[in-house]
Design an enzyme around this catalytic site. Structure first.
Site, mmCIF file in Angstrom:
data_model
loop_
_atom_site.group_PDB
_atom_site.id
_atom_site.type_symbol
_atom_site.label_atom_id
_atom_site.label_comp_id
_atom_site.label_asym_id
_atom_site.label_seq_id
_atom_site.Cartn_x
_atom_site.Cartn_y
_atom_site.Cartn_z
ATOM 1 N N GLY A 1 11.269 16.673 -10.507
ATOM 2 C CA GLY A 1 12.465 17.366 -10.979
ATOM 3 C C GLY A 1 12.715 17.216 -12.477
ATOM 4 O O GLY A 1 13.312 18.097 -13.099
ATOM 5 N N ASP B 1 6.929 21.373 -6.572
ATOM 6 C CA ASP B 1 7.923 22.458 -6.607
ATOM 7 C C ASP B 1 8.440 22.664 -8.034
ATOM 8 O O ASP B 1 7.665 22.583 -8.985
ATOM 9 C CB ASP B 1 9.042 22.185 -5.581
ATOM 10 N N GLU C 1 4.868 14.964 -5.907
ATOM 11 C CA GLU C 1 5.375 15.327 -4.577
ATOM 12 C C GLU C 1 4.340 15.205 -3.460
ATOM 13 O O GLU C 1 4.708 15.018 -2.299
ATOM 14 C CB GLU C 1 5.940 16.749 -4.601
ATOM 15 N N GLY D 1 13.921 14.429 -7.831
ATOM 16 C CA GLY D 1 15.152 14.665 -7.077
ATOM 17 C C GLY D 1 15.608 13.380 -6.417
ATOM 18 O O GLY D 1 14.863 12.412 -6.317
HETATM 19 C C1 QUE Z 1 7.194 11.209 -5.189
HETATM 20 C C2 QUE Z 1 8.379 11.781 -5.615
HETATM 21 C C3 QUE Z 1 9.474 10.989 -6.010
HETATM 22 C C4 QUE Z 1 9.329 9.597 -5.951
HETATM 23 C C5 QUE Z 1 8.134 9.030 -5.523
HETATM 24 C C6 QUE Z 1 7.085 9.845 -5.144
HETATM 25 C C7 QUE Z 1 10.723 11.515 -6.457
HETATM 26 C C8 QUE Z 1 11.766 10.613 -6.781
HETATM 27 C C9 QUE Z 1 11.563 9.229 -6.701
HETATM 28 C C10 QUE Z 1 12.552 8.218 -6.972
HETATM 29 C C11 QUE Z 1 12.179 7.035 -7.563
HETATM 30 C C12 QUE Z 1 13.112 6.021 -7.795
HETATM 31 C C13 QUE Z 1 14.433 6.192 -7.404
HETATM 32 C C14 QUE Z 1 14.794 7.386 -6.791
HETATM 33 C C15 QUE Z 1 13.861 8.385 -6.570
HETATM 34 O O1 QUE Z 1 10.356 8.772 -6.321
HETATM 35 O O2 QUE Z 1 10.879 12.759 -6.543
HETATM 36 O O3 QUE Z 1 16.077 7.543 -6.419
HETATM 37 O O4 QUE Z 1 15.350 5.203 -7.610
HETATM 38 O O5 QUE Z 1 12.961 11.094 -7.183
HETATM 39 O O6 QUE Z 1 5.917 9.289 -4.732
HETATM 40 O O7 QUE Z 1 8.493 13.134 -5.663
#
Ligand code: QUE
Length: 354
Positions: free
Chosen positions: A116, A147, A139, A66
């Site tokens: 996600g 989730d 998560e 997400g």
């Molecule tokens: C756990 C997560 C997520 C995460 C890192 C975690 C996650 C997620 C992102 C993420 C990574 C790079 C991005 C961004 C989001 O990292 O759900 O916008 O540029 O989306 O340790 O659950």
């Protein structure tokens, strides 16, 4: 409308969804899941659509999860909290729609597929992994919980391997994604690209869709380059993770003292004790639940985490300040009472807060 998700239908009956936010690892926003949901609803009954392809733009992969950075805003504004709740509602609704979709969905699990991204594709009929696949439910690294229906699908993994993956947030590769029933087919990334081209060139009106698609996938299918890493560890995983309390799992790991158990214990101790206990109960309870019931529980838990310190501390330490030193509410799992964990499985207006 933004172009964070691209969609198209060609004249031969192939519809395509492209997650198109490569700078943010295609992490999902509300607008993206809304559009995906609208298209799936439309395509379900559209006679011009026979097959759906879901893939990610850019070199890194399908989807990192997400859009956590936007969700983080929920800590400081009522509007952002409302938007975050709306995101989870729509995201889970779309994940469920993929399970129920009456036509083949080819999910390209190429590169990063986490959180996600797993939720969006687990229910697809034809899930393809490659030598580039990095799959995880990460998560627990951000004080949240696995989730997007994880209590349903992690319980489809052999033995207690799903619990292990959810609680440790371990990253796995193609052979292990197949091992846990998270994918159906392995092929090389180049072959997947050729398969999708062939899918796009096929006139689906002229053929038996399911038979033709499965024959086509067989032609590109191969053996994963690495063996499963989880399979040889499964006896140890099952031994330590057979317990329904964190205290017993940690004690079991401590008693054993092998390299594996020392590492796993260290991993667990780096997570939020509160998140660990909530996630274990969610996964244990999930064994008795339908897919839909698991998503209903996830929505309740997600809304409660949007009001809990540990989620924001986790996100802050991993994605905002990147100091990797979260100051979680509790230091030890023994500090988290069953009563507080059980309360968290009630609607947020019933959760006591200090
Ligand atoms: C756990 C997560 C997520 C995460 C890192 C975690 C996650 C997620 C992102 C993420 C990574 C790079 C991005 C961004 C989001 O990292 O759900 O916008 O540029 O989306 O340790 O659950």
């Amino acid at each position: 409308m933004s172009d964070d998700v691209l969609y198209s239908v060609n004249q031969h009956g192939t519809a395509t969804i492209v997650l198109n936010r490569p700078k943010a690892l295609n992490s999902l926003t509300y607008d993206m899941v809304r559009v995906i949901g609208e298209k799936l609803t439309e395509w379900k009954t559209d006679h011009n659509v026979s097959v759906v392809v879901i893939k990610g733009a850019g070199a890194k992969g399908l989807c990192a999860g997400g859009d956590i950075k936007t969700l983080y805003e929920a800590r400081s504004s009522k509007q952002a909290l409302h938007d975050a709740e709306r995101f989870f509602e729509k995201e889970y609704e779309v994940d469920k729609a993929v399970y129920r979709f009456p036509k083949p969905i080819i999910a390209c699990l190429d590169g990063i597929v986490m959180g996600g991204g797993v939720g969006l594709t687990y229910g697809a009929s034809h899930r393809i992994v490659t030598e580039r696949t990095k799959w995880a439910m990460p998560e627990m690294n951000i004080g949240f919980f696995p989730d997007v229906g994880a209590a349903y699908f992690l319980n489809k993994a052999p033995g207690h391997v799903g619990r292990y993956l959810g609680l440790t947030a371990s990253v796995i590769r193609a052979a292990d994604v197949l091992f846990i029933n998270g994918a159906d087919t392995y092929m090389e990334s180049d072959a997947l690209e050729r398969l999708i081209k062939q899918v796009e060139y096929t006139n689906w009106r002229l053929v038996n869709v399911k038979e033709t698609l499965e024959q086509m996938i067989k032609e590109f299918q191969a053996e994963p380059p690495q063996e499963s890493k989880l399979a040889p560890d499964q006896d140890a995983i099952d031994h330590h993770f057979r317990f329904d309390t964190l205290e017993e799992i940690l004690q079991s790991l401590e008693n054993e003292g092998s390299g594996f158990s020392v590492n796993v214990k260290k991993l667990l101790l780096s997570k939020s004790p509160f998140s660990l206990k909530v996630a274990l109960k969610q996964l244990v309870d999930g064994k008795q639940k339908t897919m839909e019931e698991c998503f209903a529980t996830d929505l309740l838990l997600a809304k409660n985490f949007l009001r809990h310190k540990d989620f924001f501390e986790g996100v802050r330490s991993v994605l905002i300040d990147r100091d990797q030193s979260p100051n979680y509410e509790y230091q030890h799992v023994s500090d988290v009472t069953d009563d507080e964990v059980n309360q968290f499985f009630q609607p947020s207006e019933n959760v006591r807060r200090s």
